[in-house]
Design a protein around this motif. Structure first.
Motif, PDB file in Angstrom:
ATOM      1  N   MET A  64       0.841  -1.188   0.000  1.00  0.00           N
ATOM      2  CA  MET A  64       0.000   0.000   0.000  1.00  0.00           C
ATOM      3  C   MET A  64       0.878   1.239   0.000  1.00  0.00           C
ATOM      4  O   MET A  64       1.884   1.287   0.696  1.00  0.00           O
ATOM      5  N   LYS A  65       0.486   2.230  -0.797  1.00  0.00           N
ATOM      6  CA  LYS A  65       1.302   3.434  -0.935  1.00  0.00           C
ATOM      7  C   LYS A  65       0.484   4.683  -0.608  1.00  0.00           C
ATOM      8  O   LYS A  65      -0.625   4.847  -1.105  1.00  0.00           O
ATOM      9  N   ILE A  66       1.060   5.541   0.209  1.00  0.00           N
ATOM     10  CA  ILE A  66       0.453   6.827   0.524  1.00  0.00           C
ATOM     11  C   ILE A  66       1.443   7.908   0.131  1.00  0.00           C
ATOM     12  O   ILE A  66       2.596   7.890   0.559  1.00  0.00           O
ATOM     13  N   ALA A  67       1.010   8.853  -0.705  1.00  0.00           N
ATOM     14  CA  ALA A  67       1.869   9.939  -1.186  1.00  0.00           C
ATOM     15  C   ALA A  67       1.463  11.243  -0.513  1.00  0.00           C
ATOM     16  O   ALA A  67       0.290  11.624  -0.546  1.00  0.00           O
ATOM     17  N   VAL A  68       2.437  11.920   0.091  1.00  0.00           N
ATOM     18  CA  VAL A  68       2.182  13.213   0.730  1.00  0.00           C
ATOM     19  C   VAL A  68       3.134  14.235   0.122  1.00  0.00           C
ATOM     20  O   VAL A  68       4.348  14.139   0.284  1.00  0.00           O
ATOM     21  N   THR A 122       2.639  12.888  -8.280  1.00  0.00           N
ATOM     22  CA  THR A 122       2.629  13.186  -9.718  1.00  0.00           C
ATOM     23  C   THR A 122       3.653  12.386 -10.501  1.00  0.00           C
ATOM     24  O   THR A 122       3.449  12.098 -11.676  1.00  0.00           O
ATOM     25  N   TYR A 123       4.757  11.999  -9.849  1.00  0.00           N
ATOM     26  CA  TYR A 123       5.840  11.369 -10.610  1.00  0.00           C
ATOM     27  C   TYR A 123       6.396  10.088  -9.987  1.00  0.00           C
ATOM     28  O   TYR A 123       6.512   9.069 -10.660  1.00  0.00           O
ATOM     29  N   VAL A 124       6.736  10.122  -8.706  1.00  0.00           N
ATOM     30  CA  VAL A 124       7.389   8.963  -8.093  1.00  0.00           C
ATOM     31  C   VAL A 124       6.425   7.793  -7.929  1.00  0.00           C
ATOM     32  O   VAL A 124       6.720   6.664  -8.339  1.00  0.00           O
ATOM     33  N   LEU A 125       5.255   8.049  -7.337  1.00  0.00           N
ATOM     34  CA  LEU A 125       4.251   6.999  -7.115  1.00  0.00           C
ATOM     35  C   LEU A 125       2.895   7.439  -7.672  1.00  0.00           C
ATOM     36  O   LEU A 125       1.937   7.649  -6.923  1.00  0.00           O
ATOM     37  N   PRO A 126       2.787   7.581  -8.987  1.00  0.00           N
ATOM     38  CA  PRO A 126       1.530   8.059  -9.576  1.00  0.00           C
ATOM     39  C   PRO A 126       0.355   7.104  -9.377  1.00  0.00           C
ATOM     40  O   PRO A 126      -0.802   7.502  -9.521  1.00  0.00           O
ATOM     41  N   ASP A 127       0.645   5.845  -9.013  1.00  0.00           N
ATOM     42  CA  ASP A 127      -0.417   4.860  -8.809  1.00  0.00           C
ATOM     43  C   ASP A 127      -0.833   4.742  -7.344  1.00  0.00           C
ATOM     44  O   ASP A 127      -1.647   3.872  -6.997  1.00  0.00           O
ATOM     45  N   ALA A 128      -0.325   5.604  -6.476  1.00  0.00           N
ATOM     46  CA  ALA A 128      -0.681   5.546  -5.055  1.00  0.00           C
ATOM     47  C   ALA A 128      -2.183   5.779  -4.879  1.00  0.00           C
ATOM     48  O   ALA A 128      -2.728   6.728  -5.439  1.00  0.00           O
ATOM     49  N   PRO A 129      -2.868   4.922  -4.117  1.00  0.00           N
ATOM     50  CA  PRO A 129      -4.315   5.080  -3.930  1.00  0.00           C
ATOM     51  C   PRO A 129      -4.696   6.256  -3.041  1.00  0.00           C
ATOM     52  O   PRO A 129      -5.832   6.709  -3.053  1.00  0.00           O
ATOM     53  N   VAL A 130      -3.734   6.744  -2.242  1.00  0.00           N
ATOM     54  CA  VAL A 130      -3.982   7.902  -1.378  1.00  0.00           C
ATOM     55  C   VAL A 130      -2.934   8.968  -1.678  1.00  0.00           C
ATOM     56  O   VAL A 130      -1.734   8.717  -1.556  1.00  0.00           O
ATOM     57  N   LEU A 138      15.600   4.621  -6.573  1.00  0.00           N
ATOM     58  CA  LEU A 138      15.732   4.078  -5.232  1.00  0.00           C
ATOM     59  C   LEU A 138      14.417   4.180  -4.463  1.00  0.00           C
ATOM     60  O   LEU A 138      14.001   3.244  -3.771  1.00  0.00           O
ATOM     61  N   GLN A 139      13.737   5.317  -4.594  1.00  0.00           N
ATOM     62  CA  GLN A 139      12.470   5.526  -3.884  1.00  0.00           C
ATOM     63  C   GLN A 139      11.411   4.527  -4.328  1.00  0.00           C
ATOM     64  O   GLN A 139      10.675   3.956  -3.509  1.00  0.00           O
ATOM     65  N   ARG A 140      11.309   4.281  -5.621  1.00  0.00           N
ATOM     66  CA  ARG A 140      10.320   3.327  -6.130  1.00  0.00           C
ATOM     67  C   ARG A 140      10.638   1.910  -5.678  1.00  0.00           C
ATOM     68  O   ARG A 140       9.728   1.128  -5.370  1.00  0.00           O
ATOM     69  N   ALA A 141      11.909   1.581  -5.638  1.00  0.00           N
ATOM     70  CA  ALA A 141      12.312   0.241  -5.189  1.00  0.00           C
ATOM     71  C   ALA A 141      11.909   0.021  -3.729  1.00  0.00           C
ATOM     72  O   ALA A 141      11.438  -1.061  -3.356  1.00  0.00           O
ATOM     73  N   LEU A 142      12.068   1.047  -2.904  1.00  0.00           N
ATOM     74  CA  LEU A 142      11.697   0.945  -1.494  1.00  0.00           C
ATOM     75  C   LEU A 142      10.195   0.718  -1.333  1.00  0.00           C
ATOM     76  O   LEU A 142       9.748   0.024  -0.411  1.00  0.00           O
ATOM     77  N   ALA A 143       9.398   1.292  -2.241  1.00  0.00           N
ATOM     78  CA  ALA A 143       7.939   1.210  -2.143  1.00  0.00           C
ATOM     79  C   ALA A 143       7.368  -0.081  -2.720  1.00  0.00           C
ATOM     80  O   ALA A 143       6.172  -0.363  -2.544  1.00  0.00           O
TER      81      ALA A 143
END
Length: 220
Positions: A1-5, A131-139, A112-117
């Protein structure tokens, strides 16, 4: 699960995200700390980032930047050295803004950030996560406050750390960083179309935390 802030400097992203991660059992990833570590590497190498971006890229590529979760929170390492306590100065803040504007540096750290997620539940904060690193984050949350409110918070934070500063300088630096982050050509600071805007200017820390937790639980 990914949350982008996402949000501008001094909006409270790191502190709030860290507390939310602890409450939800997620891993907190402070991407800003990665750029600060990159800026520290350039500073130590005597590189003027704006004048010699190519040298900054070389330095970052040669540097080992890593994050670990410790009992007292996230720690950032540069070439094996724990630099967590060295990267929260105004000079490093401006350096991080400058180095993050270089596309090659961003691509290196985003990988590196995407690999961690990919292998854990994460809450990740930064400027371009939704907008760029985790564009598929549900939150996705875009956290902000007025420049004056953010500068006051940062001023108090620096004072508590014993860093010599004055409010007007902190405000001027913050406004300059806002401009740098929002106008850079590659992956600028902006709210994702599907993000929820949260302005904490008139909210206490506990009120901000409660509001974000409510949004996250509703979305998840």
């Amino acid at each position: 699960m990914k949350i982008a802030v996402d949000g501008p400097s001094g909006a409270g992203k790191s502190t709030l995200s860290k507390d939310i991660a602890a409450r939800l059992g997620f891993v907190y990833i402070d991407t800003g700390a990665m750029y600060r570590a990159a800026a520290l590497a350039c500073l130590r190498a005597g590189i003027n980032i704006k004048e010699h971006p190519e040298k900054a890229v070389e330095t970052v590529r040669r540097s080992a930047i890593d994050l670990t979760a410790e009992a007292d929170g996230q720690h950032i390492f540069l070439n094996g050295e724990d630099v967590t306590g060295l990267i929260r100065t105004p000079e490093i803040s401006m350096g991080a803004s400058d180095v993050s504007a270089i596309p090659e540096v961003r691509l290196c750290l985003v990988e590196l950030q995407r690999a961690l997620a990919e292998t854990r539940n994460v809450i990740m904060d930064g400027r371009d996560i939704g907008t760029y690193v985790l564009p598929d984050a549900p939150v996705k949350i875009f956290l902000t406050a007025t420049p004056e409110t953010r500068a006051h918070r940062r001023f108090l934070e620096l004072q508590e750390r014993g860093t010599s500063c004055d409010y007007e300088t902190v405000l001027a630096d913050l406004k300059q960083r806002d401009k740098n982050d929002s106008t850079r050509a590659f992956a600028p600071l902006k709210a994702a179309e599907d993000s929820i805007l949260v302005d904490t200017s008139a909210l206490s820390y506990e009120e901000s935390l409660t509001k974000l937790l409510s949004i996250i639980k509703e979305r998840l």
